[in-house]
Enzyme design. Structure first.
Site, short mmCIF file in Angstrom:
data_model
loop_
_atom_site.label_atom_id
_atom_site.label_comp_id
_atom_site.label_asym_id
_atom_site.label_seq_id
_atom_site.Cartn_x
_atom_site.Cartn_y
_atom_site.Cartn_z
N SER A 128 0.82 -1.22 0.00
CA SER A 128 0.00 0.00 0.00
C SER A 128 0.85 1.26 0.00
CB SER A 128 -0.87 -0.03 1.26
OG SER A 128 -1.37 1.25 1.55
N GLU A 130 0.43 3.50 1.92
CA GLU A 130 0.60 3.87 3.34
C GLU A 130 2.02 3.58 3.84
OE1 GLU A 130 -1.59 4.89 6.06
OE2 GLU A 130 -2.85 5.69 4.47
N TYR A 152 -1.35 0.26 10.15
CA TYR A 152 -1.57 -0.41 8.86
C TYR A 152 -0.36 -0.22 7.96
CZ TYR A 152 -3.67 -1.24 4.25
OH TYR A 152 -3.92 -1.69 2.98
N1 GDD Z 1 -13.01 6.00 5.90
C1 GDD Z 1 -13.24 7.31 6.10
N2 GDD Z 1 -14.42 7.68 6.69
N3 GDD Z 1 -12.31 8.21 5.74
C2 GDD Z 1 -12.58 9.51 5.93
C3 GDD Z 1 -13.78 9.97 6.50
C4 GDD Z 1 -14.76 9.00 6.91
O1 GDD Z 1 -15.82 9.30 7.43
N4 GDD Z 1 -13.74 11.32 6.54
C5 GDD Z 1 -12.58 11.71 6.01
N5 GDD Z 1 -11.86 10.62 5.65
C6 GDD Z 1 -10.51 10.64 5.07
C7 GDD Z 1 -9.52 9.76 5.83
O2 GDD Z 1 -9.05 10.42 7.01
C8 GDD Z 1 -8.42 9.59 4.77
O3 GDD Z 1 -7.57 10.69 4.82
C9 GDD Z 1 -9.21 9.60 3.46
O4 GDD Z 1 -10.53 10.11 3.77
C10 GDD Z 1 -9.33 8.25 2.78
O5 GDD Z 1 -9.79 7.32 3.73
P1 GDD Z 1 -10.21 5.83 3.29
O6 GDD Z 1 -11.18 5.85 2.20
O7 GDD Z 1 -10.59 5.11 4.54
O8 GDD Z 1 -8.85 5.24 2.65
P2 GDD Z 1 -7.34 5.21 3.19
O9 GDD Z 1 -6.55 6.18 2.36
O10 GDD Z 1 -7.25 5.37 4.64
O11 GDD Z 1 -6.89 3.72 2.86
C11 GDD Z 1 -7.22 3.08 1.63
O12 GDD Z 1 -6.19 3.26 0.69
C12 GDD Z 1 -4.95 2.63 1.03
C13 GDD Z 1 -3.95 2.92 -0.10
O13 GDD Z 1 -3.43 4.18 0.03
C14 GDD Z 1 -7.46 1.61 1.94
O14 GDD Z 1 -7.98 0.99 0.80
C15 GDD Z 1 -6.18 0.91 2.31
O15 GDD Z 1 -6.43 -0.48 2.47
C16 GDD Z 1 -5.16 1.15 1.19
O16 GDD Z 1 -3.96 0.49 1.46
#
Ligand code: GDD
Length: 332
Positions: A128, A130, A152
Site C-alpha cells: 500500500s 501507506e 496499517y
Molecule cells: N473512511 C473514512 N471515513 N475516511 C474519511 C472519513 C470517513 O468518514 N472522513 C474523512 N476521511 C478521510 C480519511 O481520514 C483519509 O484521509 C481519506 O478520507 C481516505 O480514507 P479511506 O477511504 O478510509 O482510505 P485510506 O486512504 O485510509 O486507505 C485506503 O487506501 C490505502 C492505499 O493508500 C485503503 O484501501 C487501504 O487499504 C489502502 O492500502
C-alpha cells in the site's frame, strides 16, 4: 487451463481479479472467511452460469497457520494473489495488534506455504501507499524510502520488505504491488468514497438526511480498482518479478469527492455534511501520490478511468441499488 489462487476472493479486488482471470480462461480457486455465504457475496454471479464450474471457493481462516499449508499442495496453482487482509487504516489504530498480525503474519505464512511447494507459483503480494507515510518526495516511486505513520502502514512496510527478501534469498517469483487508493461500485461502505456516494444517493431518495465525515481536506491518489487488478495480473506475466507503484498520479480532496457525487445528483453537500471529530485519525499520511512510470514502461499498464467519471459511476450504482432495494422492500 491455467490455475490461479486468490485469498480474499469475495473482496472488491478479489472479485474483479476473478472476473479478469475467468475471462482469460483460468480456473480460479479462492478463499473467503469461514461463515461467508459466497452466493450472496461479490462473487455470487460467478458461481452461477457459464463460469460456475471454473470457480472453487474455500472457506479458510488465514489466521490459522496450518490451513493454507494443507490446501495448497492439492490445488497446485500457477499464480497466487494474496489480497486478504484488514484494509481499513482508521481501524488499525483501534486494534493495532490484530491488524498488524493479520497483515504481516498473513503474508509471511503465504510466502512460506508457497516456498515449500514442489513447484512454487508466481506470487503477488498487495502492499500500500501507506508505507510511505509522510514522504520527503512527491510523487513516490519504488525507490522512495519507507516511512509509515499508521499501524496499517507499518504492517504493509513489513510485507514489502518480506517480498524483497524472499525474492532475493529464496529466489521466489514474488511481485509486490504498492497500491494507491482504488475504488469502484464494489468498494466497502466504510471507505470514504463509497460512504459519500452511498450517502448522496440515500439523501437524494430521502432515505438519509445527514452525513458525518472526518477530515475533508485529506487528499488521496484515487484510481479504479478494475485497472489495479489488471496491473496485478500483468506483474505475474512479466519475465522478471519486481515491485510496482500502481497509481493514477493525481490527487483529489475529500471535498472534491463530495462535489462530484452530490453535484451529480443536483445536491449541495454543504447542507448535509457534518463534522465528526471521532472520524479524525491520530495520524494521516501526507502528499501520497504515486509515479507509476515503471508499471507503464515494463508492464505497459495505464489507468483507463478518471476520478470524476469513477465517482459518478459509483453514485449512479448506489442510486440504482437503493432504488431497487426500496422497490423490493415496498409492500405489494
Ligand atoms: N473512511 C473514512 N471515513 N475516511 C474519511 C472519513 C470517513 O468518514 N472522513 C474523512 N476521511 C478521510 C480519511 O481520514 C483519509 O484521509 C481519506 O478520507 C481516505 O480514507 P479511506 O477511504 O478510509 O482510505 P485510506 O486512504 O485510509 O486507505 C485506503 O487506501 C490505502 C492505499 O493508500 C485503503 O484501501 C487501504 O487499504 C489502502 O492500502
Amino acid at each position: 487451463m491455467r490455475r490461479a489462487f486468490i485469498t480474499g476472493l469475495a473482496g472488491q479486488d478479489g472479485s474483479y481479479l476473478a472476473e479478469l482471470l475467468l475471462a482469460r480462461d483460468y480456473e480460479v480457486h479462492g478463499t473467503v472467511r469461514p461463515g461467508t455465504n459466497p452466493a450472496t457475496s461479490r462473487i455470487g454471479h460467478l458461481l452461477a452460469g457459464p463460469t460456475a464450474g471454473r470457480v472453487t471457493v474455500h472457506g479458510l481462516d488465514l489466521n490459522e497457520p496450518a490451513g493454507l499449508r494443507e490446501l495448497l499442495p492439492a490445488v497446485q496453482p500457477e499464480e497466487f494473489y494474496h489480497l486478504a487482509a484488514p484494509s481499513h487504516v482508521g481501524q488499525s489504530f483501534e486494534q493495532p495488534e490484530a491488524a498488524c498480525a493479520a497483515i504481516g503474519l498473513g503474508a509471511l505464512r503465504v510466502l512460506e506455504a508457497v516456498r515449500r511447494l514442489p513447484r512454487p507459483p508466481r506470487l503477488f503480494l498487495a502492499s500500500s501507499s501507506e508505507i510511505f507515510g509522510r514522504p520527503k518526495q512527491a510523487p513516490q516511486d519504488e525507490e522512495t524510502p519507507l516511512a509509515p505513520v499508521t499501524p496499517y502502514g507499518c504492517a504493509m512496510a513489513f510485507v514489502t520488505h518480506l517480498a524483497r527478501a524472499w525474492r532475493l534469498v529464496h529466489g521466489l517469483f514474488v511481485c509486490c504491488g504498492i497500491l494507491y487508493n482504488h475504488e469502484s461500485p464494489r468498494r466497502g461502505e466504510q471507505f470514504v468514497t463509497r460512504k459519500i456516494t452511498r450517502a448522496a444517493a440515500a439523501i437524494k431518495l430521502g432515505l438519509q438526511h445527514t452525513l458525518e465525515l472526518g477530515n475533508l481536506d485529506a487528499r488521496r491518489d484515487w484510481g479504479d480498482a478494475r485497472d489495479y487488478v489488471r496491473a496485478m495480473w500483468l506483474m505475474l506475466q512479466a519475465p522478471e518479478p519486481g515491485d510496482y507503484v500502481i497509481a493514477s498520479g493525481q490527487t483529489h480532496s475529500v471535498r472534491e469527492v463530495l462535489d462530484v457525487a452530490f453535484g451529480h445528483l443536483g445536491l449541495d453537500w454543504v447542507r448535509y455534511v457534518r463534522s465528526d471529530p471521532r472520524l479524525l485519525r491520530p495520524a494521516e499520511p501526507h502528499t501520497l501520490v504515486g509515479n507509476a512510470a515503471r508499471a507503464r514502461r515494463v508492464l505497459n499498464w495505464a489507468p483507463t478511468r478518471a476520478f470524476a467519471e469513477l465517482i459518478r459511476e459509483m453514485t449512479d450504482a448506489d442510486l440504482a441499488a437503493l432504488r431497487a432495494a426500496r422497490f423490493v422492500a415496498a409492500p405489494a
